[in-house]
Design a protein around this motif. Sequence first.
Motif, PDB file in Angstrom:
ATOM      1  N   CYS A 137      16.035 -12.972  21.706  1.00  0.00           N
ATOM      2  CA  CYS A 137      15.460 -12.022  22.671  1.00  0.00           C
ATOM      3  C   CYS A 137      15.335 -12.606  24.081  1.00  0.00           C
ATOM      4  O   CYS A 137      15.622 -11.918  25.064  1.00  0.00           O
ATOM      5  CB  CYS A 137      14.089 -11.556  22.194  1.00  0.00           C
ATOM      6  N   MET A 138      14.907 -13.846  24.190  1.00  0.00           N
ATOM      7  CA  MET A 138      14.717 -14.448  25.525  1.00  0.00           C
ATOM      8  C   MET A 138      16.039 -14.530  26.284  1.00  0.00           C
ATOM      9  O   MET A 138      16.083 -14.283  27.486  1.00  0.00           O
ATOM     10  CB  MET A 138      14.085 -15.835  25.413  1.00  0.00           C
ATOM     11  N   GLU A 139      17.089 -14.881  25.595  1.00  0.00           N
ATOM     12  CA  GLU A 139      18.398 -14.955  26.246  1.00  0.00           C
ATOM     13  C   GLU A 139      18.796 -13.592  26.799  1.00  0.00           C
ATOM     14  O   GLU A 139      19.303 -13.495  27.916  1.00  0.00           O
ATOM     15  CB  GLU A 139      19.460 -15.451  25.252  1.00  0.00           C
ATOM     16  N   GLN A 181      16.563 -12.636  29.828  1.00  0.00           N
ATOM     17  CA  GLN A 181      16.888 -13.427  31.014  1.00  0.00           C
ATOM     18  C   GLN A 181      18.363 -13.296  31.399  1.00  0.00           C
ATOM     19  O   GLN A 181      18.841 -14.008  32.273  1.00  0.00           O
ATOM     20  CB  GLN A 181      16.527 -14.897  30.775  1.00  0.00           C
TER      21      GLN A 181
END
Length: 138
Positions: free
Chosen positions: A12-14, A17
Motif C-alpha cells: 500500500c505505501m508504494e 507514494q
Amino acid sequence: MAGTFYPIPFPCMEIMQQRPVSRITLEESIEQHIRLIITTACTEIRDSYGCDWWKDEFDISIEKYCLIMRIEYSIKMAIRQYEKRVEVDRIITDIREEQSTINSQFVKKRIYIYIAGHIVETRQPFQCNISFFISPLS
C-alpha cells in the motif's frame, strides 16, 4: 497464466507514494495465498474462508494421526474451494514438538506441510513447503 501478482502484505505505501510496486511470480502468488488459507480459521475473515482444522487445535483427545488426516483433508478442500489456480495431488503433514530457542523449558507444536500438485492452466508442477507453530504444550 497472464497477470500481475502482488505480494502479501499488499504494498500500500508504494502505491500511495506512487513508487514502483513490487511484483511476484505466479508460483509465489499461489504459495502466499495457500499460506493465507491454511493459517486462517474458518469465520475469521468471512463465513467459510480458511481451514476448519483450527477448531481441533487444542483438542488433546485427538490422536496425532487423526489430527494429521483432518488437517490434510481440510487443506485440500480449502485449496479446492479458494485457490483454483492449482490442483493438489498430494499433501504430507507432520506435527512435531519443538523446544523454544529462547526458553528451553517452553515446548511448542510445529506443523510442517508439503503440498504437491500442478498449476491448472500451464500444467507445470507446483510444490510448496509451509511450516508454523501451533498450540503450545507449555
